[in-house]
Design an enzyme around this catalytic site. Structure first.
Site, PDB file in Angstrom:
ATOM      1  N   GLU A  15       0.881  -1.179   0.000  1.00  0.00           N
ATOM      2  CA  GLU A  15       0.000   0.000   0.000  1.00  0.00           C
ATOM      3  C   GLU A  15       0.909   1.217   0.000  1.00  0.00           C
ATOM      4  O   GLU A  15       1.458   1.585   1.037  1.00  0.00           O
ATOM      5  CB  GLU A  15      -0.902  -0.005   1.250  1.00  0.00           C
ATOM      6  CG  GLU A  15      -1.928  -1.127   1.274  1.00  0.00           C
ATOM      7  CD  GLU A  15      -3.097  -0.885   0.320  1.00  0.00           C
ATOM      8  OE1 GLU A  15      -3.175   0.205  -0.280  1.00  0.00           O
ATOM      9  OE2 GLU A  15      -3.918  -1.795   0.165  1.00  0.00           O
ATOM     10  N   CYS A  33      -2.132   9.581   2.487  1.00  0.00           N
ATOM     11  CA  CYS A  33      -1.679   8.954   1.228  1.00  0.00           C
ATOM     12  C   CYS A  33      -2.609   9.276   0.069  1.00  0.00           C
ATOM     13  O   CYS A  33      -2.157   9.374  -1.063  1.00  0.00           O
ATOM     14  CB  CYS A  33      -1.564   7.451   1.410  1.00  0.00           C
ATOM     15  SG  CYS A  33      -3.097   6.680   1.955  1.00  0.00           S
TER      16      CYS A  33
HETATM   17  P1  NAD Z   1       8.130   4.809   4.968  1.00  0.00           P
HETATM   18  O1  NAD Z   1       8.141   3.989   3.729  1.00  0.00           O
HETATM   19  O2  NAD Z   1       9.279   5.706   5.229  1.00  0.00           O
HETATM   20  O3  NAD Z   1       8.006   3.863   6.272  1.00  0.00           O
HETATM   21  C1  NAD Z   1       6.995   2.891   6.407  1.00  0.00           C
HETATM   22  C2  NAD Z   1       7.490   1.796   7.331  1.00  0.00           C
HETATM   23  O4  NAD Z   1       8.655   1.194   6.761  1.00  0.00           O
HETATM   24  C3  NAD Z   1       7.879   2.275   8.735  1.00  0.00           C
HETATM   25  O5  NAD Z   1       7.415   1.345   9.683  1.00  0.00           O
HETATM   26  C4  NAD Z   1       9.399   2.311   8.680  1.00  0.00           C
HETATM   27  O6  NAD Z   1       9.996   2.022   9.918  1.00  0.00           O
HETATM   28  C5  NAD Z   1       9.730   1.199   7.692  1.00  0.00           C
HETATM   29  N1  NAD Z   1      10.972   1.482   6.955  1.00  0.00           N
HETATM   30  C6  NAD Z   1      11.496   2.711   6.652  1.00  0.00           C
HETATM   31  N2  NAD Z   1      12.641   2.575   5.936  1.00  0.00           N
HETATM   32  C7  NAD Z   1      12.829   1.237   5.781  1.00  0.00           C
HETATM   33  C8  NAD Z   1      13.833   0.450   5.115  1.00  0.00           C
HETATM   34  N3  NAD Z   1      14.863   1.016   4.486  1.00  0.00           N
HETATM   35  N4  NAD Z   1      13.707  -0.906   5.160  1.00  0.00           N
HETATM   36  C9  NAD Z   1      12.663  -1.474   5.773  1.00  0.00           C
HETATM   37  N5  NAD Z   1      11.700  -0.787   6.424  1.00  0.00           N
HETATM   38  C10 NAD Z   1      11.771   0.542   6.427  1.00  0.00           C
HETATM   39  O7  NAD Z   1       6.747   5.602   4.928  1.00  0.00           O
HETATM   40  P2  NAD Z   1       6.201   6.678   5.960  1.00  0.00           P
HETATM   41  O8  NAD Z   1       7.016   7.917   5.832  1.00  0.00           O
HETATM   42  O9  NAD Z   1       6.026   6.063   7.294  1.00  0.00           O
HETATM   43  O10 NAD Z   1       4.746   6.937   5.337  1.00  0.00           O
HETATM   44  C11 NAD Z   1       4.547   7.793   4.263  1.00  0.00           C
HETATM   45  C12 NAD Z   1       4.346   7.048   2.966  1.00  0.00           C
HETATM   46  O11 NAD Z   1       3.377   6.044   3.131  1.00  0.00           O
HETATM   47  C13 NAD Z   1       3.809   7.957   1.871  1.00  0.00           C
HETATM   48  O12 NAD Z   1       4.414   7.633   0.643  1.00  0.00           O
HETATM   49  C14 NAD Z   1       2.327   7.608   1.830  1.00  0.00           C
HETATM   50  O13 NAD Z   1       1.677   7.887   0.618  1.00  0.00           O
HETATM   51  C15 NAD Z   1       2.372   6.151   2.124  1.00  0.00           C
HETATM   52  N6  NAD Z   1       1.097   5.692   2.648  1.00  0.00           N
HETATM   53  C16 NAD Z   1       0.328   4.863   1.903  1.00  0.00           C
HETATM   54  C17 NAD Z   1      -0.908   4.460   2.378  1.00  0.00           C
HETATM   55  C18 NAD Z   1      -1.805   3.538   1.600  1.00  0.00           C
HETATM   56  O14 NAD Z   1      -2.757   3.041   2.180  1.00  0.00           O
HETATM   57  N7  NAD Z   1      -1.547   3.290   0.341  1.00  0.00           N
HETATM   58  C19 NAD Z   1      -1.332   4.907   3.620  1.00  0.00           C
HETATM   59  C20 NAD Z   1      -0.512   5.744   4.355  1.00  0.00           C
HETATM   60  C21 NAD Z   1       0.710   6.128   3.868  1.00  0.00           C
END
Ligand code: NAD
Length: 474
Positions: free
Chosen positions: A216, A250
């Protein structure tokens, strides 16, 4: 937590959940419903704790938490409780004449051990709604909430420890190291919500074990205003969905495409709509109890840099621009005269900045959208079904809404998710259940002579005639 300790906890729980995942395969709808009901009741009785945690994390307004975190979880749980028995039933499929004597059905088995990695922007909703789906399908779960919202993550951990044995559900807190330790494990399914960049890392890790994934992700969700749109109505709906959670959503409208001749009128309506939402007694928006904050300094700086870059390169500040660093406050900000080359049009904005781009002809607007990676959502405003149909047919997006924004996210019967860059797989309700289930095709054959026995070798003239008939008629 000490990293070595965290890693040994991951290993221990992962092994523990193996045996329990086998047990869960045969769990009944009633047993799973009981688990989901306990979750539902806990959330309802801890409403204030959830609101306090989120307020402490990024000053999320209490009512917003009710609407965008607690309601979606309760609604997902109730919808699942109501429908699970039906979803779990084997589904008989028709038998063609070539399969005479057989019966066939789709049986839903839990994929097994699952991992949920959640983001910070709706930190409760986006960790717990997938948990409801995983439990409905009969999976065991390890959850890694976001490290950027530590109060909410700690509360999720407390909730899970109160409700479930760790052999069924366990929370592992932490950042990159925790994610990496978890992703090294051969989970049967990974449900990840976050950015496309990290989504790629997750998919790469899952490919090592050929685990399935639901991704997602995010992206730049456009809004297209058609020439016949009701501008006042559009402005109010866009403002209320863009600036909820301080734009950190998002599916928030990321940018607007508006006919050039209507731009000024639209901006005027948008400015009025924003003031009507957040200006009380003539005070500045920073005084509004209903307007949130940016999650941390890094994102605060990233967003301010986008605004500075746009203005330096010729954009006009049509509203906002004020920020308060000590509070991570950024005012709702509208930019016009925006060009494709500006930072604000490069990546998903994920904050309270709304660029407005002009177009002359609808096909020019659609070509612009189609040049970009496929978005998570696309919104179109028009009074004409024909025009809306044209826009939705000519574009590709995870979901779409006409004459409103974001609402498809909470419709219980709609699949939610992206397409390609904005995501893989769908979630919510039945679609969430399916995502954590293996849809096993089961064919039951009779004992002894069957419809295919005459086709066994050795082949001869008579058999070839049967095969000729088969190719011709069936
Ligand atoms: P992110 O990708 O930075 O982090 C998400 C999760 O991944 C966190 O738990 C984080 O600890 C983990 N993570 C971060 N870097 C990592 C790595 N290198 N390896 C493994 N895990 C890692 O996202 P965010 O900043 O928490 O959220 C924002 C993003 O999420 C935006 O792009 C937004 O559009 C998206 N989002 C999508 C939805 C949806 O339902 N499609 C909903 C909410 C947010």
């Amino acid at each position: 937590m000490d990293i070595e300790l965290m890693k040994s906890q991951v290993n221990e729980v992962f092994d523990l959940q193996k045996a329990h995942a086998f047990k869960m395969r045969t769990s009944s709808a009633e047993e799973r419903i009981q688990l989901i009901r306990s979750l539902h009741d806990w959330v309802l009785s801890h409403r204030q704790d959830i609101k306090d945690a989120m307020f402490a994390d990024y000053r999320k307004p209490f009512t917003e938490t009710d609407i965008t975190e607690i309601y979606p979880v309760l609604s997902e749980a109730k919808h699942t409780i109501k429908n699970l028995k039906n979803w779990m039933k084997n589904k008989r499929v028709p038998t063609p004449v070539t399969f005479l004597g057989t019966t066939a059905s789709i049986q839903y088995e839990p994929k097994g051990r699952s991992l949920i990695i959640a983001p910070w922007n709706y930190p409760f909703n986006l960790a717990i709604c997938p948990l409801v789906s995983a439990l409905s399908a009969g999976c065991t779960v390890m959850i890694k909430p976001s490290e950027m919202t530590p109060h909410t993550s700690a509360l999720i951990k407390t909730m899970i420890e109160e409700l479930f044995d760790k052999k069924l559900v366990c929370v592992i807190e932490g950042g990159l190291e925790a994610s990496q330790a978890l992703l090294a494990k051969p989970f049967d399914h990974i449900f990840f919500t976050g950015s496309p960049a990290v989504g790629k890392i997750v998919m790469r890790s899952a490919s090592e074990h050929l685990g399935s994934v639901t991704l997602e992700l995010g992206g730049k969700s456009p809004v297209i205003i058609e020439k016949d749109a009701d501008l006042k109505d559009a402005a109010k709906k866009i403002a209320s969905t863009k600036f909820i959670n301080c734009g950190q959503t998002c599916v928030a409208p990321d940018f607007i495409l508006v006919p050039k001749s209507m731009r000024d009128e639209f901006v005027k309506n948008l400015n009025e709509a924003i003031d009507s939402l957040y200006v009380v007694d003539g005070l500045g928006i920073e005084k509004s109890a209903d307007y949130g904050r940016i999650v941390n300094e890094r994102h605060f700086n990233r967003l301010n840099q986008m605004v500075e870059d746009a203005i330096t390169n010729g954009a006009t500040l049509a509203k906002g621009g004020k920020n308060i660093p000590a509070e991570n406050f950024i005012e709702p900000t509208i930019l016009t005269m925006v060009k494709e080359s500006m930072l604000v049009m490069e990546d998903e904005i994920f904050g309270p900045i709304l660029p407005i781009l002009d177009y002359e002809d609808i096909d020019e607007a659609l070509d612009f959208v189609n040049k970009m990676p496929k978005p998570l959502a696309l919104y179109a405003f028009s009074k004409s079904d024909k025009k809306l149909g044209y826009i939705f047919k000519k574009t590709s997006s995870g979901g779409a809404v006409s004459n409103d924004c974001v609402l498809h996210f909470i419709h219980p019967e709609l699949p939610f998710g992206g397409v390609n860059n904005s995501g893989i797989g769908k979630s919510h309700g039945h679609f969430g259940f399916l995502e954590f289930s293996n849809q096993k095709g089961v064919l039951k054959q009779r004992v002894g002579f069957t419809a295919v026995t005459p086709l066994f070798p050795p082949y001869n003239k008579a058999k070839e005639m049967i095969i000729d008939g088969l190719l011709k008629w069936f």
